[in-house]
Write a protein that holds these residues in place. Sequence first.
Motif, PDB file in Angstrom:
ATOM      1  N   ILE A  92      31.650  39.434  72.481  1.00 39.27           N
ATOM      2  CA  ILE A  92      32.548  40.580  72.612  1.00 39.27           C
ATOM      3  C   ILE A  92      32.045  41.740  71.770  1.00 39.27           C
ATOM      4  O   ILE A  92      31.401  41.547  70.733  1.00 39.27           O
ATOM      5  CB  ILE A  92      33.999  40.236  72.213  1.00 39.27           C
ATOM      6  CG1 ILE A  92      34.102  39.882  70.720  1.00 39.27           C
ATOM      7  CG2 ILE A  92      34.545  39.100  73.067  1.00 39.27           C
ATOM      8  CD1 ILE A  92      35.543  39.763  70.217  1.00 39.27           C
ATOM      9  N   ALA A  93      32.361  42.946  72.244  1.00 42.66           N
ATOM     10  CA  ALA A  93      32.111  44.171  71.488  1.00 42.66           C
ATOM     11  C   ALA A  93      33.473  44.680  71.029  1.00 42.66           C
ATOM     12  O   ALA A  93      34.206  45.291  71.817  1.00 42.66           O
ATOM     13  CB  ALA A  93      31.403  45.206  72.355  1.00 42.66           C
ATOM     14  N   PRO A  94      33.872  44.416  69.772  1.00 44.16           N
ATOM     15  CA  PRO A  94      35.213  44.811  69.324  1.00 44.16           C
ATOM     16  C   PRO A  94      35.280  46.302  68.994  1.00 44.16           C
ATOM     17  O   PRO A  94      34.285  46.931  68.616  1.00 44.16           O
ATOM     18  CB  PRO A  94      35.422  43.981  68.040  1.00 44.16           C
ATOM     19  CG  PRO A  94      34.226  43.075  67.928  1.00 44.16           C
ATOM     20  CD  PRO A  94      33.131  43.702  68.734  1.00 44.16           C
ATOM     21  N   GLU A  95      36.479  46.847  69.130  1.00 44.26           N
ATOM     22  CA  GLU A  95      36.750  48.193  68.607  1.00 44.26           C
ATOM     23  C   GLU A  95      36.744  48.089  67.087  1.00 44.26           C
ATOM     24  O   GLU A  95      37.269  47.135  66.509  1.00 44.26           O
ATOM     25  CB  GLU A  95      38.100  48.665  69.134  1.00 44.26           C
ATOM     26  CG  GLU A  95      38.400  50.130  68.880  1.00 44.26           C
ATOM     27  CD  GLU A  95      39.064  50.347  67.536  1.00 44.26           C
ATOM     28  OE1 GLU A  95      38.754  51.372  66.888  1.00 44.26           O
ATOM     29  OE2 GLU A  95      39.876  49.491  67.133  1.00 44.26           O
ATOM     30  N   GLY A  96      36.116  49.065  66.416  1.00 46.71           N
ATOM     31  CA  GLY A  96      35.839  48.917  64.996  1.00 46.71           C
ATOM     32  C   GLY A  96      36.861  49.471  64.034  1.00 46.71           C
ATOM     33  O   GLY A  96      36.604  49.491  62.825  1.00 46.71           O
ATOM     34  N   GLY A  97      38.036  49.921  64.504  1.00 50.66           N
ATOM     35  CA  GLY A  97      39.056  50.436  63.599  1.00 50.66           C
ATOM     36  C   GLY A  97      39.623  49.355  62.695  1.00 50.66           C
ATOM     37  O   GLY A  97      39.643  48.171  63.047  1.00 50.66           O
ATOM     38  N   SER A  98      40.098  49.740  61.524  1.00 47.85           N
ATOM     39  CA  SER A  98      40.560  48.762  60.538  1.00 47.85           C
ATOM     40  C   SER A  98      41.736  47.932  61.045  1.00 47.85           C
ATOM     41  O   SER A  98      41.815  46.728  60.792  1.00 47.85           O
ATOM     42  CB  SER A  98      40.930  49.462  59.226  1.00 47.85           C
ATOM     43  OG  SER A  98      41.928  50.453  59.446  1.00 47.85           O
ATOM     44  N   ASP A  99      42.673  48.551  61.765  1.00 50.95           N
ATOM     45  CA  ASP A  99      43.811  47.797  62.301  1.00 50.95           C
ATOM     46  C   ASP A  99      43.344  46.728  63.282  1.00 50.95           C
ATOM     47  O   ASP A  99      43.820  45.585  63.257  1.00 50.95           O
ATOM     48  CB  ASP A  99      44.811  48.726  62.992  1.00 50.95           C
ATOM     49  CG  ASP A  99      45.582  49.590  62.009  1.00 50.95           C
ATOM     50  OD1 ASP A  99      45.588  49.247  60.806  1.00 50.95           O
ATOM     51  OD2 ASP A  99      46.167  50.603  62.433  1.00 50.95           O
ATOM     52  N   ASN A 100      42.417  47.099  64.161  1.00 50.37           N
ATOM     53  CA  ASN A 100      41.916  46.130  65.128  1.00 50.37           C
ATOM     54  C   ASN A 100      41.145  45.011  64.438  1.00 50.37           C
ATOM     55  O   ASN A 100      41.250  43.843  64.829  1.00 50.37           O
ATOM     56  CB  ASN A 100      41.014  46.826  66.153  1.00 50.37           C
ATOM     57  CG  ASN A 100      40.716  45.945  67.350  1.00 50.37           C
ATOM     58  OD1 ASN A 100      41.608  45.467  68.035  1.00 50.37           O
ATOM     59  ND2 ASN A 100      39.433  45.702  67.597  1.00 50.37           N
TER      60      ASN A 100
END
Length: 278
Positions: free
Chosen positions: A151-159
Motif C-alpha cells: 500500500i501507498a499510505p497518505e502521509g499525514g500525521s492523523d492517517n
Amino acid sequence: MLSHHLIREARRRAGITQAELAERASTTQSAVARWESGRSLPSLEKLSELVECCGLEVAVSLTPVRDSDDQLLADRSADTYLARLEHLLAALPYEGGDLASDATGASDVPEHFAPLELLSALERHRVRYVLVGGLAAVLHGAPMLTTDVDIAPEGGSDNLRRLALALSEVGAVARGHHDPRAWTPDLSASGLARAALHRFETRHGGLDLLFQPTGTAGYDDLRQKALSVALGDVTVTVASLSDVIRSKEAAGRGDDRVTVPMLRRLQRLAARQRRSNA
C-alpha cells in the motif's frame, strides 16, 4: 505454464522436497520456496537447471502469442474483483500444501496469506491508502501470484496514527523477525514517518508500506486515477492499471520485466472492451 508452476511440478514428479532440490541445485531452500511461490523469478538458465535437477528438461521456442493466453486474460477480466482475488488464493500453495511442510525457518515465504483480513483492519481504522503492487495487478485481472499486500499510505500525521493502530491490531513485526538480528518496529505515527519503506509480517501475511512507490509521487499522485473496488464487505482504493504498469516499469526488476508485457496486454484488452461497449 508459469515458471513457479514448472518448478513445483518438476519437483513433485521427481518426488523430492524443496530442501533436496536446493541441495541438488546448489542453492538455498528459501530461494526454491520464493521461486515456487512466485515471489521472485529465476533466470531462464536457473529455471532450466532446477528442472534438470528433477530429471526433466525445459524446451524453449519462440512462438506467436497463443489465443488461449488472451482467452485467459479475457476470462479473468470478466470475473468480479472478488472472484479474481479468490483465483489468487486458490493458486497459492497454502492450507495443506507442501510449501509450509518444507519450511525450515529460513524461508521468507509466509505460510498464510489472508489479504481481506489485512484490508479489513485498514478499513476499520479508516486508513487512507492506495493499493499497489502485485495484489493491485491481480484485482485488475492479471493471472499472477503474490503473497503480500503493498500500500501507498497518505502521509499525514492523523492517517499515520490510524495506520499504526491497524498495524498493532494485526500483530505487525519487521519482515524477517525470525532472524535474531531483526529489529522491533516503532509502530507509532512518528516511527512510520521516519522511513519511506516498511516491510512487515502480520498474522495475515506480508504488508509493505511504500510512501513513494517507484515511478510515482506517492498517495496524492496515485489517488487521482485510483479505483474504488468492493471485495465483499471491504472497499479498497486500488491504483489504476496504468499506474501499476508505470511503477513496475520504473522498478525494472526481473519479475517486473516478465509481468509488464502481460499487464500491457491486459490494458489493451480492457481498452478494446471499452470501445466495444461504447
